[in-house]
Design a protein around this motif. Structure first.
Motif, PDB file in Angstrom:
ATOM      1  N   GLN A  90       0.817  -1.219   0.000  1.00  0.00           N
ATOM      2  CA  GLN A  90       0.000   0.000   0.000  1.00  0.00           C
ATOM      3  C   GLN A  90       0.853   1.273   0.000  1.00  0.00           C
ATOM      4  N   ALA A  91       2.139   1.164   0.363  1.00  0.00           N
ATOM      5  CA  ALA A  91       3.016   2.334   0.427  1.00  0.00           C
ATOM      6  C   ALA A  91       3.434   2.766  -0.979  1.00  0.00           C
ATOM      7  N   VAL A  92       3.456   4.065  -1.193  1.00  0.00           N
ATOM      8  CA  VAL A  92       3.870   4.623  -2.484  1.00  0.00           C
ATOM      9  C   VAL A  92       5.387   4.674  -2.538  1.00  0.00           C
ATOM     10  N   ILE A  93       5.962   4.114  -3.591  1.00  0.00           N
ATOM     11  CA  ILE A  93       7.416   4.150  -3.782  1.00  0.00           C
ATOM     12  C   ILE A  93       7.789   5.444  -4.489  1.00  0.00           C
ATOM     13  N   CYS A  94       8.701   6.205  -3.886  1.00  0.00           N
ATOM     14  CA  CYS A  94       9.159   7.477  -4.452  1.00  0.00           C
ATOM     15  C   CYS A  94      10.630   7.347  -4.819  1.00  0.00           C
ATOM     16  N   ILE A  95      10.935   7.553  -6.094  1.00  0.00           N
ATOM     17  CA  ILE A  95      12.317   7.486  -6.558  1.00  0.00           C
ATOM     18  C   ILE A  95      12.998   8.832  -6.290  1.00  0.00           C
ATOM     19  N   ASP A  96      14.136   8.792  -5.663  1.00  0.00           N
ATOM     20  CA  ASP A  96      14.860   9.991  -5.258  1.00  0.00           C
ATOM     21  C   ASP A  96      15.219  10.852  -6.475  1.00  0.00           C
ATOM     22  N   PRO A  97      14.806  12.128  -6.509  1.00  0.00           N
ATOM     23  CA  PRO A  97      15.135  13.006  -7.643  1.00  0.00           C
ATOM     24  C   PRO A  97      16.634  13.150  -7.893  1.00  0.00           C
ATOM     25  N   PHE A  98      17.446  13.114  -6.827  1.00  0.00           N
ATOM     26  CA  PHE A  98      18.895  13.237  -6.991  1.00  0.00           C
ATOM     27  C   PHE A  98      19.431  12.131  -7.899  1.00  0.00           C
ATOM     28  N   HIS A  99      18.934  10.902  -7.718  1.00  0.00           N
ATOM     29  CA  HIS A  99      19.418   9.794  -8.536  1.00  0.00           C
ATOM     30  C   HIS A  99      18.919   9.908  -9.983  1.00  0.00           C
ATOM     31  N   VAL A 100      17.737  10.470 -10.159  1.00  0.00           N
ATOM     32  CA  VAL A 100      17.243  10.677 -11.530  1.00  0.00           C
ATOM     33  C   VAL A 100      18.145  11.659 -12.270  1.00  0.00           C
ATOM     34  N   ILE A 101      18.505  12.756 -11.614  1.00  0.00           N
ATOM     35  CA  ILE A 101      19.410  13.725 -12.230  1.00  0.00           C
ATOM     36  C   ILE A 101      20.794  13.115 -12.433  1.00  0.00           C
ATOM     37  N   LYS A 102      21.196  12.234 -11.533  1.00  0.00           N
ATOM     38  CA  LYS A 102      22.479  11.540 -11.696  1.00  0.00           C
ATOM     39  C   LYS A 102      22.470  10.689 -12.963  1.00  0.00           C
ATOM     40  N   TRP A 103      21.366   9.965 -13.205  1.00  0.00           N
ATOM     41  CA  TRP A 103      21.264   9.197 -14.448  1.00  0.00           C
ATOM     42  C   TRP A 103      21.391  10.121 -15.657  1.00  0.00           C
ATOM     43  N   THR A 104      20.737  11.279 -15.566  1.00  0.00           N
ATOM     44  CA  THR A 104      20.750  12.216 -16.690  1.00  0.00           C
ATOM     45  C   THR A 104      22.157  12.745 -16.934  1.00  0.00           C
ATOM     46  N   ASN A 105      22.872  13.066 -15.878  1.00  0.00           N
ATOM     47  CA  ASN A 105      24.249  13.549 -16.038  1.00  0.00           C
ATOM     48  C   ASN A 105      25.162  12.477 -16.612  1.00  0.00           C
ATOM     49  N   GLU A 106      24.930  11.229 -16.237  1.00  0.00           N
ATOM     50  CA  GLU A 106      25.720  10.135 -16.808  1.00  0.00           C
ATOM     51  C   GLU A 106      25.443   9.989 -18.307  1.00  0.00           C
ATOM     52  N   ALA A 107      24.177  10.134 -18.696  1.00  0.00           N
ATOM     53  CA  ALA A 107      23.850  10.094 -20.124  1.00  0.00           C
ATOM     54  C   ALA A 107      24.468  11.284 -20.852  1.00  0.00           C
ATOM     55  N   LEU A 108      24.464  12.444 -20.199  1.00  0.00           N
ATOM     56  CA  LEU A 108      25.069  13.638 -20.787  1.00  0.00           C
ATOM     57  C   LEU A 108      26.577  13.463 -20.938  1.00  0.00           C
ATOM     58  N   ASP A 109      27.216  12.810 -19.950  1.00  0.00           N
ATOM     59  CA  ASP A 109      28.649  12.522 -20.040  1.00  0.00           C
ATOM     60  C   ASP A 109      28.954  11.648 -21.252  1.00  0.00           C
ATOM     61  N   ALA A 110      28.099  10.649 -21.486  1.00  0.00           N
ATOM     62  CA  ALA A 110      28.308   9.763 -22.633  1.00  0.00           C
ATOM     63  C   ALA A 110      28.192  10.544 -23.934  1.00  0.00           C
ATOM     64  N   ALA A 111      27.200  11.420 -23.999  1.00  0.00           N
ATOM     65  CA  ALA A 111      27.055  12.250 -25.198  1.00  0.00           C
ATOM     66  C   ALA A 111      28.223  13.218 -25.341  1.00  0.00           C
ATOM     67  N   PHE A 112      28.732  13.727 -24.242  1.00  0.00           N
ATOM     68  CA  PHE A 112      29.860  14.659 -24.252  1.00  0.00           C
ATOM     69  C   PHE A 112      31.134  13.989 -24.754  1.00  0.00           C
ATOM     70  N   ARG A 113      31.362  12.741 -24.291  1.00  0.00           N
ATOM     71  CA  ARG A 113      32.570  12.021 -24.725  1.00  0.00           C
ATOM     72  C   ARG A 113      32.524  11.686 -26.204  1.00  0.00           C
ATOM     73  N   ASN A 114      31.317  11.465 -26.724  1.00  0.00           N
ATOM     74  CA  ASN A 114      31.181  11.102 -28.135  1.00  0.00           C
ATOM     75  C   ASN A 114      31.167  12.309 -29.065  1.00  0.00           C
ATOM     76  N   SER A 115      31.215  13.484 -28.486  1.00  0.00           N
ATOM     77  CA  SER A 115      31.137  14.699 -29.297  1.00  0.00           C
ATOM     78  C   SER A 115      32.458  15.445 -29.224  1.00  0.00           C
ATOM     79  N   ALA A 116      33.160  15.544 -30.340  1.00  0.00           N
ATOM     80  CA  ALA A 116      34.437  16.274 -30.401  1.00  0.00           C
ATOM     81  C   ALA A 116      34.158  17.738 -30.717  1.00  0.00           C
ATOM     82  N   ILE A 117      34.689  18.633 -29.887  1.00  0.00           N
ATOM     83  CA  ILE A 117      34.478  20.067 -30.067  1.00  0.00           C
ATOM     84  C   ILE A 117      35.810  20.700 -30.467  1.00  0.00           C
ATOM     85  N   PRO A 118      36.005  21.074 -31.731  1.00  0.00           N
ATOM     86  CA  PRO A 118      37.301  21.579 -32.203  1.00  0.00           C
ATOM     87  C   PRO A 118      37.829  22.758 -31.389  1.00  0.00           C
TER      88      PRO A 118
END
Length: 411
Positions: A226-254
């Motif tokens: 019956q308890a509502v599970i709440c996913i911590d917003p900090f970890h959601v943003i952490k996932w997003t930053n990790e995805a952004l890091d992957a995109a950053f590494r794959n993008s060469a900026i002259p």
């Protein structure tokens, strides 16, 4: 004034009378006796007769640089409630202890402020004695009532030893206190907490905050559906930053590569990574210049950067009533962004969408648990690490569960 009268006043032990005092070197042995005539079992049962008797000593708080000992004759009694022979309870010490209650309370109070090795040296006892004393005090003061009236709790893990050794820590959102600590971070560990909580108290739980641990989610859905599970917003943003890091590494900026080559350091890359990961309110003028370069030279990277900022807005400025539709729209745009990392992120967020929306609607996060984890890290550093889970768990209860320890001078 007689010596016995002086020591009666100095010790101030309730229900106790000083019979005599003997000084031997740097030690003082104070002979005491119970005032009550009826013997009492540690379980509380009162017994008029005794089985046999013997003389014992208890270490007391030092006085005038001298080690103080309490000596008394104690009886063994037959307890009808326990149905066995037990040593009678004495008013100046806890059952089974060889230190006075005043000595143990002083040790426990100091243990919340210094490491056990220094404490053992200060109190002139062994490290093992300090560890046992802390355990006895916690067992006595840790009341089962701490598990009553739990409505919103936070569950998180913390490592206590290398090799992926973890403790699960449960925190009450309303009081900020630790209510339970268990060894491990699997399904069985959290289920053990729910079993100790009991059926009736589990039914009162309304919300449980956590990271996206499959073990914690599974245990909560099984034991407290019956308890509502709440996913911590900090970890959601952490996932997003990790995805952004992957995109950053794959993008060469002259332009940034040229700056790095000219400076012969990684500083430009570090500044670029900070500019992408940090929130808008933390950016300085130099970071805004970097974002302009990224927007001009790598529009794909800037596009996912904007997606990251839009997801941060979900937890900061979006009305909770619109959170569901906002997140669904964000997932569609992330899936169509052209970035494989953000497509994977969109799929992950879809799997945990209910928990993310619940966290926004209820305004809950794991900040309470993270704050407690910071205190636990201080406890670990102060004690130079705790190789055993039980030792660290005891210190967590002593320092973070609301146990109040008073010094003998404060009574």
């Amino acid at each position: 004034m007689r010596v016995r009268t002086v020591f009666n006043r100095i010790l101030g032990l309730d229900g106790t009378a000083v019979v005599g005092v003997v000084f031997t070197g740097d030690e003082a042995v104070v002979t005491v006796r119970r005032v009550a005539k009826v013997h009492r079992c540690p379980c509380g049962c009162r017994v008029p007769g005794r089985y046999d008797r013997s003389v014992r000593r208890w270490r007391h708080v030092d006085a005038c640089g001298m080690k103080m000992w309490l000596e008394a004759e104690v009886a063994r009694i037959w307890c009808p409630d326990c149905e066995r022979v037990r040593t009678e309870d004495v008013p100046w010490a806890r059952p089974g202890a060889r230190h006075s209650q005043a000595f143990e309370d002083t040790v426990a109070w100091l243990a919340t402020r210094m490491d056990k090795t220094s404490l053992a040296q200060l109190m002139r006892c062994s490290w093992e004695a300090v560890d046992r004393i802390v355990g006895r005090v916690v067992v006595e003061r840790l009341d089962d009532s701490r598990l009553n009236n739990l409505v919103r709790i936070g569950v998180d893990e913390i490592s206590y030893l290398r090799g992926h050794r973890y403790l699960t820590v449960v925190v009450d959102h309303d009081t900020g206190r630790v209510v339970w600590v268990g060894k491990g971070h699997g399904v069985e560990t959290l289920e053990e907490f729910y079993r100790e909580l009991g059926f009736l108290r589990r039914k009162k739980l309304k919300a449980v905050t956590m990271d996206a641990s499959s073990a914690y989610i599974s245990a909560t859905r099984t034991m407290a559906a019956q308890a509502v599970i709440c996913i911590d917003p900090f970890h959601v943003i952490k996932w997003t930053n990790e995805a952004l890091d992957a995109a950053f590494r794959n993008s060469a900026i002259p332009t940034l590569k040229a700056q790095m080559k000219q400076a012969r350091t990684n500083a430009p890359w570090r500044k670029a990574r900070f500019a992408l990961r940090a929130g808008r309110q933390k950016l300085r003028q130099e970071h805004h210049k970097i974002l302009k370069v990224i927007r001009a030279e790598r529009t794909e990277l800037h596009k996912v950067y904007l997606l990251k900022e839009e997801l941060r807005d979900l937890f900061q400025i979006i009305d909770p009533g619109q959170a569901d539709s906002y997140l669904r729209d964000w997932v569609q745009r992330a899936a169509g962004s052209g970035s494989s990392a953000f497509r994977s992120l969109a799929q992950k967020i879809v799997r945990h969408a209910d928990g993310i929306i619940a966290a926004v609607e209820l305004g809950l996060s794991n900040s309470r648990s993270e704050g407690v984890n910071t205190k636990i890290r201080v406890i670990q550093r102060r004690g130079y690490g705790h190789p055993k889970a039980q030792s660290l768990a005891t210190m967590i209860y002593l320092c973070c569960s609301g146990i109040q320890i008073s010094l003998p001078t404060q009574r």
